[in-house]
Design a protein around this motif. Structure first.
Motif, PDB file in Angstrom:
ATOM      1  N   GLN A 133     -30.232  -6.818  14.345  1.00 26.41           N
ATOM      2  CA  GLN A 133     -31.252  -6.968  13.533  1.00 26.41           C
ATOM      3  C   GLN A 133     -32.004  -8.193  13.779  1.00 26.41           C
ATOM      4  OE1 GLN A 133     -30.771  -6.449   9.217  1.00 26.41           O
ATOM      5  NE2 GLN A 133     -29.749  -4.433   9.571  1.00 26.41           N
ATOM      6  N   TRP A 134     -31.066  -8.989  14.210  1.00 26.19           N
ATOM      7  CA  TRP A 134     -31.499 -10.573  14.777  1.00 26.19           C
ATOM      8  C   TRP A 134     -31.688 -10.953  16.127  1.00 26.19           C
ATOM      9  CZ3 TRP A 134     -34.066 -12.949  10.708  1.00 26.19           C
ATOM     10  CH2 TRP A 134     -33.753 -12.314   9.596  1.00 26.19           C
ATOM     11  N   ARG A 135     -32.420 -11.629  16.490  1.00 21.90           N
ATOM     12  CA  ARG A 135     -32.215 -12.192  17.994  1.00 21.90           C
ATOM     13  C   ARG A 135     -32.657 -13.624  18.099  1.00 21.90           C
ATOM     14  NH1 ARG A 135     -37.256  -9.971  19.738  1.00 21.90           N
ATOM     15  NH2 ARG A 135     -38.243 -11.976  19.128  1.00 21.90           N
ATOM     16  N   LEU A 136     -31.550 -14.144  18.879  1.00 24.32           N
ATOM     17  CA  LEU A 136     -31.384 -15.782  19.107  1.00 24.32           C
ATOM     18  C   LEU A 136     -32.691 -16.091  19.864  1.00 24.32           C
ATOM     19  CD1 LEU A 136     -29.972 -18.445  18.502  1.00 24.32           C
ATOM     20  CD2 LEU A 136     -28.578 -17.891  20.390  1.00 24.32           C
ATOM     21  N   VAL A 137     -33.658 -17.024  19.403  1.00 23.55           N
ATOM     22  CA  VAL A 137     -34.644 -17.533  20.158  1.00 23.55           C
ATOM     23  C   VAL A 137     -34.682 -18.859  20.671  1.00 23.55           C
ATOM     24  CG1 VAL A 137     -36.318 -15.691  19.158  1.00 23.55           C
ATOM     25  CG2 VAL A 137     -36.056 -17.903  18.134  1.00 23.55           C
ATOM     26  N   SER A 138     -33.917 -19.663  19.899  1.00 25.64           N
ATOM     27  CA  SER A 138     -33.574 -20.865  20.539  1.00 25.64           C
ATOM     28  C   SER A 138     -32.278 -21.406  20.056  1.00 25.64           C
ATOM     29  CB  SER A 138     -34.782 -21.868  20.015  1.00 25.64           C
ATOM     30  OG  SER A 138     -34.696 -22.240  18.657  1.00 25.64           O
TER      31      SER A 138
END
Length: 160
Positions: A133-138
């Protein structure tokens, strides 16, 4: 936009006995910078863990106590009612505690997490972040130093 902002250990520990488990000045500075000028939503115990209300922020406190009305704060009986008090066109930060994070996670658009690279005994925990459900973007790593007893990483996740 609803954003969860937290500092959690490797085992998702947030605190014990209504106290933080570490002292990370750079994390405090980042929290202040990110949340200043915004609405911050929290549970009553989180609010009571502060020596005084945090400056330059609108406090929205979730509590079931009918007669709870700290000066200068908004109070709501549920997370949904608390969020309804916040502007729809601005970033709103959910700042804890554990139960409020758990309730807010399905509603959140973003997670701003300081991951403390240690494990701690705790009584309050951040919910698991589901990679489906979540993507690490930084991700920005900070090694321990004379002011920080633990390595930590600032991580930003966006809902997929």
């Amino acid at each position: 936009m609803i954003i969860l902002i937290a500092a959690a250990a490797q085992n998702n520990a947030l605190g014990k006995d209504n106290q933080l488990l570490w002292h990370l000045p750079d994390d405090f500075k980042r929290f202040k910078q990110i949340t200043s000028g915004h609405y911050i939503v929290m549970g009553r115990k989180t609010f009571e863990s502060f020596p005084k209300p945090l400056p330059n922020r609108t406090h929205v406190i979730v509590t079931r106590q009918k007669d709870y009305h700290p000066e200068g704060c908004l109070v709501a009986g549920s997370l949904e009612k608390a969020l309804a008090l916040c502007p729809k066109d601005q970033e709103v930060f959910v700042i804890g505690g554990g139960e409020i994070y758990k309730q807010a996670l399905p509603l959140a658009d973003k997670i701003d997490l300081t991951r403390v690279h240690a494990t701690f005994e705790a009584d309050t925990f951040f919910p698991e972040i589901d990679p489906a459900q979540w993507r690490l973007v930084s991700s920005t790593f900070h090694p321990k130093d004379d002011k920080h007893a633990y390595d930590f990483t600032f991580q930003v996740f966006e809902r997929i």
